[in-house]
Scaffold this motif. Structure first.
Motif, PDB file in Angstrom:
ATOM      1  N   CYS A 132      54.744  21.159  -5.781  1.00 25.27           N
ATOM      2  CA  CYS A 132      55.744  21.495  -6.803  1.00 25.27           C
ATOM      3  C   CYS A 132      56.483  22.800  -6.538  1.00 25.27           C
ATOM      4  CB  CYS A 132      55.081  21.539  -8.181  1.00 25.27           C
ATOM      5  SG  CYS A 132      54.213  20.030  -8.616  1.00 25.27           S
ATOM      6  N   PRO A 133      57.095  22.959  -5.344  1.00 23.08           N
ATOM      7  CA  PRO A 133      57.809  24.200  -5.070  1.00 23.08           C
ATOM      8  C   PRO A 133      59.129  24.286  -5.827  1.00 23.08           C
ATOM      9  CG  PRO A 133      58.125  22.664  -3.262  1.00 23.08           C
ATOM     10  CD  PRO A 133      57.135  22.018  -4.201  1.00 23.08           C
ATOM     11  N   ASN A 134      59.441  25.486  -6.306  1.00 21.65           N
ATOM     12  CA  ASN A 134      60.751  25.833  -6.851  1.00 21.65           C
ATOM     13  C   ASN A 134      61.211  27.075  -6.101  1.00 21.65           C
ATOM     14  OD1 ASN A 134      61.161  24.532  -9.960  1.00 21.65           O
ATOM     15  ND2 ASN A 134      59.061  24.627  -9.230  1.00 21.65           N
ATOM     16  N   LEU A 145      59.798  32.041  -4.486  1.00 19.27           N
ATOM     17  CA  LEU A 145      59.186  30.738  -4.239  1.00 19.27           C
ATOM     18  C   LEU A 145      58.019  30.584  -5.207  1.00 19.27           C
ATOM     19  CD1 LEU A 145      58.883  28.114  -2.585  1.00 19.27           C
ATOM     20  CD2 LEU A 145      57.339  29.391  -1.059  1.00 19.27           C
ATOM     21  N   LEU A 146      58.191  29.671  -6.154  1.00 16.56           N
ATOM     22  CA  LEU A 146      57.162  29.351  -7.142  1.00 16.56           C
ATOM     23  C   LEU A 146      56.522  28.035  -6.726  1.00 16.56           C
ATOM     24  CD1 LEU A 146      55.806  29.655  -9.976  1.00 16.56           C
ATOM     25  CD2 LEU A 146      57.843  28.566 -10.936  1.00 16.56           C
ATOM     26  N   PHE A 147      55.191  27.971  -6.656  1.00 16.93           N
ATOM     27  CA  PHE A 147      54.524  26.762  -6.168  1.00 16.93           C
ATOM     28  C   PHE A 147      53.083  26.712  -6.663  1.00 16.93           C
ATOM     29  CE2 PHE A 147      53.835  30.149  -3.200  1.00 16.93           C
ATOM     30  CZ  PHE A 147      52.551  29.988  -2.689  1.00 16.93           C
ATOM     31  N   CYS A 148      52.408  25.606  -6.382  1.00 13.21           N
ATOM     32  CA  CYS A 148      51.039  25.375  -6.854  1.00 13.21           C
ATOM     33  C   CYS A 148      50.117  25.118  -5.663  1.00 13.21           C
ATOM     34  CB  CYS A 148      51.005  24.188  -7.812  1.00 13.21           C
ATOM     35  SG  CYS A 148      51.964  24.457  -9.323  1.00 13.21           S
ATOM     36  N   PRO A 149      49.375  26.147  -5.223  1.00 11.41           N
ATOM     37  CA  PRO A 149      48.450  25.953  -4.108  1.00 11.41           C
ATOM     38  C   PRO A 149      47.136  25.324  -4.568  1.00 11.41           C
ATOM     39  CG  PRO A 149      48.431  28.246  -4.786  1.00 11.41           C
ATOM     40  CD  PRO A 149      49.443  27.546  -5.662  1.00 11.41           C
ATOM     41  N   GLN A 150      46.659  24.358  -3.818  1.00 14.96           N
ATOM     42  CA  GLN A 150      45.384  23.720  -4.107  1.00 14.96           C
ATOM     43  C   GLN A 150      44.350  24.182  -3.092  1.00 14.96           C
ATOM     44  OE1 GLN A 150      46.428  19.506  -4.020  1.00 14.96           O
ATOM     45  NE2 GLN A 150      46.820  19.536  -6.201  1.00 14.96           N
ATOM     46  N   GLY A 151      43.122  24.422  -3.576  1.00 13.20           N
ATOM     47  CA  GLY A 151      42.048  24.819  -2.675  1.00 13.20           C
ATOM     48  C   GLY A 151      41.889  26.314  -2.522  1.00 13.20           C
ATOM     49  N   TYR A 158      42.410  33.089 -10.004  1.00 12.86           N
ATOM     50  CA  TYR A 158      42.225  31.771  -9.391  1.00 12.86           C
ATOM     51  C   TYR A 158      41.016  31.025  -9.955  1.00 12.86           C
ATOM     52  CZ  TYR A 158      44.804  34.658  -6.036  1.00 12.86           C
ATOM     53  OH  TYR A 158      45.667  35.544  -5.455  1.00 12.86           O
ATOM     54  N   ASN A 159      40.850  31.049 -11.264  1.00 16.70           N
ATOM     55  CA  ASN A 159      39.674  30.432 -11.866  1.00 16.70           C
ATOM     56  C   ASN A 159      39.896  29.014 -12.374  1.00 16.70           C
ATOM     57  OD1 ASN A 159      37.378  32.431 -11.870  1.00 16.70           O
ATOM     58  ND2 ASN A 159      39.033  33.708 -12.657  1.00 16.70           N
ATOM     59  N   ASN A 160      41.120  28.497 -12.251  1.00 16.23           N
ATOM     60  CA  ASN A 160      41.362  27.097 -12.578  1.00 16.23           C
ATOM     61  C   ASN A 160      41.072  26.231 -11.357  1.00 16.23           C
ATOM     62  OD1 ASN A 160      42.106  27.705 -15.200  1.00 16.23           O
ATOM     63  ND2 ASN A 160      44.275  27.906 -14.691  1.00 16.23           N
ATOM     64  N   ARG A 161      41.033  24.931 -11.579  1.00 19.06           N
ATOM     65  CA  ARG A 161      40.796  24.025 -10.449  1.00 19.06           C
ATOM     66  C   ARG A 161      41.887  24.190  -9.399  1.00 19.06           C
ATOM     67  NH1 ARG A 161      37.765  19.318  -9.739  1.00 19.06           N
ATOM     68  NH2 ARG A 161      38.533  17.958  -8.084  1.00 19.06           N
ATOM     69  N   TYR A 162      43.149  24.215  -9.843  1.00 18.25           N
ATOM     70  CA  TYR A 162      44.288  24.477  -8.971  1.00 18.25           C
ATOM     71  C   TYR A 162      45.135  25.578  -9.608  1.00 18.25           C
ATOM     72  CZ  TYR A 162      42.996  19.951  -6.965  1.00 18.25           C
ATOM     73  OH  TYR A 162      42.309  18.906  -6.390  1.00 18.25           O
ATOM     74  N   GLN A 163      45.883  26.297  -8.765  1.00 16.40           N
ATOM     75  CA  GLN A 163      46.562  27.500  -9.234  1.00 16.40           C
ATOM     76  C   GLN A 163      48.076  27.290  -9.283  1.00 16.40           C
ATOM     77  OE1 GLN A 163      43.982  29.227 -10.120  1.00 16.40           O
ATOM     78  NE2 GLN A 163      42.695  27.934  -8.832  1.00 16.40           N
ATOM     79  N   CYS A 164      48.757  28.280  -9.860  1.00 17.95           N
ATOM     80  CA  CYS A 164      50.212  28.296  -9.881  1.00 17.95           C
ATOM     81  C   CYS A 164      50.668  29.745  -9.806  1.00 17.95           C
ATOM     82  CB  CYS A 164      50.737  27.650 -11.160  1.00 17.95           C
ATOM     83  SG  CYS A 164      52.548  27.693 -11.279  1.00 17.95           S
ATOM     84  N   GLY A 165      51.605  30.029  -8.891  1.00 13.81           N
ATOM     85  CA  GLY A 165      52.079  31.398  -8.763  1.00 13.81           C
ATOM     86  C   GLY A 165      53.304  31.476  -7.876  1.00 13.81           C
ATOM     87  N   TYR A 166      53.647  32.692  -7.431  1.00 16.46           N
ATOM     88  CA  TYR A 166      54.919  32.859  -6.735  1.00 16.46           C
ATOM     89  C   TYR A 166      54.847  33.964  -5.688  1.00 16.46           C
ATOM     90  CZ  TYR A 166      55.482  36.667 -10.166  1.00 16.46           C
ATOM     91  OH  TYR A 166      55.300  37.784 -10.936  1.00 16.46           O
ATOM     92  N   LEU A 167      55.773  33.848  -4.739  1.00 11.86           N
ATOM     93  CA  LEU A 167      56.050  34.867  -3.735  1.00 11.86           C
ATOM     94  C   LEU A 167      57.468  35.363  -3.961  1.00 11.86           C
ATOM     95  CD1 LEU A 167      54.711  32.940  -0.604  1.00 11.86           C
ATOM     96  CD2 LEU A 167      53.479  34.682  -1.916  1.00 11.86           C
TER      97      LEU A 167
END
Length: 513
Positions: free
Chosen positions: A247-249, A259-265, A273-282
């Motif tokens: 889900c990059p924006n 760059l806003l995106f959702c890294p998994q793992g 980073y305490n959720n199963r998957y995260q969301c953040g930006y560069l």
């Protein structure tokens, strides 16, 4: 915004067939019959659920996830979202479609995309919308899986003359699978125009299972050329930030490329980073010729339990708007599942940049929903807990401005029963300088605590929105946000304010919604 029907009548659906540029919207009678039958049978069960929301978008039945195609077109706001009406029996991901004049009052339109073609047999996955010289155009990922689970992914286009009925491009897909060196986890196109060219960011992973975002360009939305990797997980700066980026924006905000995106793992790291998957930006500067972003550190966008797959859009006022999914992939044990529905979207937020940090605030139009204001000024809480008249309920907006000189801890207890066996805690620890959300006693939701650093300036502003089973919290005018679902009992509606180890002064505004 509530439980609006997503589906046409069977006769309306079966009689619809549209042509556009040689493309044909293929009728899929078996699928539409199943959708309508399922919706009709479950309507009473779904709408009888106490946890249904009053002013958030949610599915009429079944499963909702990523928001898609967020755009203002011909003066109206349009929003689509991933929608699986047959959940949990079958996975047929569609695009639901709503529109609004003001971002808070939404009306339902016919479901925009069904998985009817060979390149999307297992779902019309996430994507975006653009205005292509007056032509309303959707760009999305077609997902295909065989019996062994092998995946194929295709980037596709659908077009509309009326903003309501979409027809798939006759020569779909416009991009077939990922380029060499990347896996078929290749999805979620986000398209924008820059200096006369169309650009597309796509989330994927390398064959070494490292998350990346790729950049493509096109003159006409139909023929696309890969430019390069905007950013990737396997760098010294990011220290392996996940095996897949979704889900990059990519957008410009106050002069910076983000760059806003959702890294998994991504592994947990203290409060991060305490959720199963995260969301953040560069945040940095994009070199469009090379397809490379120069950037700083990765920053989480939301500190709550449920926030994922946001999508941004710039409106005609020049505002950069965001809406997210109040959910996390592969966490589907909500108490609403037994009533055949799951998840919701956040309220719409406006973004701005301050000291190289994204601030999020509810759009101004949320004030249109306010009723019955209650106001208190200069309330003193001296090492005690208090309750105030007319501040009580399960569907409201609450604004609290705290100030203090010496106090150890203070905060708000939400959705409490009379004995406080059930409660959701939001409080600030002045020594640790942390704002803390604790839902260990919130009801049927998963337990847990989320924290983040807020510098102790002897003042703290909290604005929060409660809507039956959703809670959105904005700290210090958007410096931090917490988006979460909670499932307390219907009669858990008390709100308490407290201070420990000192005195706080409090100003309060409260509205029913």
């Amino acid at each position: 915004m509530g439980a609006i029907s997503l589906l046409l009548t069977l006769d309306e659906v079966e009689n619809k067939q549209f042509e556009f540029g040689g493309g044909i919207m293929i009728k899929n009678n078996e699928l539409t019959k199943n959708l309508i039958k399922t919706s009709s049978e479950l309507n009473e069960k779904v709408n009888g659920d106490y946890y249904r929301l009053k002013y958030h978008l949610m599915p009429s039945v079944g499963f909702l996830n990523d928001p898609n195609g967020f755009i203002q077109f011909n003066g109206e706001y349009h929003l689509f979202y991933q929608f699986n009406p047959l959940y949990p029996k079958d996975k047929r991901v569609c695009w639901a479609h709503v529109k609004s004049p003001d971002l808070v009052h939404w009306s339902m339109l016919p479901t925009a995309l069904y998985p009817s073609e060979w390149y999307e047999t297992h779902g019309c996955y996430s994507g975006c919308a653009v205005n292509n010289n007056g032509e309303f155009t959707l760009i999305y990922t077609g997902n295909v899986k065989n019996k062994l689970g092998k995946r194929e992914t295709y980037q596709c286009i659908a077009q509309s003359n009326d903003g309501e009925n979409f027809v798939k491009y006759k020569n779909n897909p416009v991009i077939s699978n990922a380029p060499e060196g990347y896996t078929t986890h290749f999805r979620d196109p986000k398209v924008w125009k820059h200096d006369g060219l169309w650009y597309m960011s796509l989330g994927t992973q390398t064959e070494k299972e490292e998350g990346v975002v790729l950049l493509y360009s096109s003159q006409d939305l139909l023929v696309w050329n890969k430019i390069g990797e905007i950013a990737g997980a396997n760098t010294k700066k990011l220290n392996y930030l996940g095996y897949m980026w979704e889900c990059p924006n990519l957008f410009k905000l106050d002069g910076k490329d983000i760059l806003l995106f959702c890294p998994q793992g991504v592994e947990p790291n203290g409060d991060l980073y305490n959720n199963r998957y995260q969301c953040g930006y560069l945040l940095g500067k994009l070199n469009y010729k090379m397809g490379k972003l120069s950037y700083g550190d990765f920053t989480e966008l939301d500190r709550g339990f449920e926030f994922y797959a946001p999508q941004v859009s710039r409106d005609e006022k020049g505002r950069l708007l965001l809406v997210g999914w109040m959910g996390i992939p592969e966490e589907e044990d909500s108490p609403t599942v037994k009533n055949n529905w799951l998840h919701c979207l956040t309220i719409v937020r406006e973004l701005h940049l301050e000291n190289d940090k994204i601030y999020q605030n509810p759009v101004e139009e949320m004030k249109l929903l306010r009723t019955n204001e209650t106001k208190y000024e200069n309330v003193v809480i001296n090492n005690e807990q208090i309750r105030l008249n007319n501040i009580y309920g399960d569907c409201f907006e609450l604004v609290c401005d705290f100030s203090w000189e010496n106090v150890l801890e203070f905060g708000i207890k939400l959705r409490c029963d009379d004995e406080e066996k059930q409660k959701t805690l939001l409080y600030y620890n002045t020594k640790e300088e942390k704002i803390i959300l604790d839902r260990c006693k919130s009801g049927l939701s998963k337990t847990g605590v989320r924290k983040c650093k807020i510098v102790n300036r002897k003042k703290l502003s909290i604005r929060l929105f409660m809507d039956k089973s959703s809670l959105e919290i904005f700290i210090n005018k958007g410096e931090e946000t917490f988006s979460s679902r909670i499932y307390p009992k219907e009669d858990s509606k008390n709100i308490f304010f407290y201070a420990q180890g000192g005195i706080v002064n409090l100003n309060i505004k409260y509205w029913n919604i």
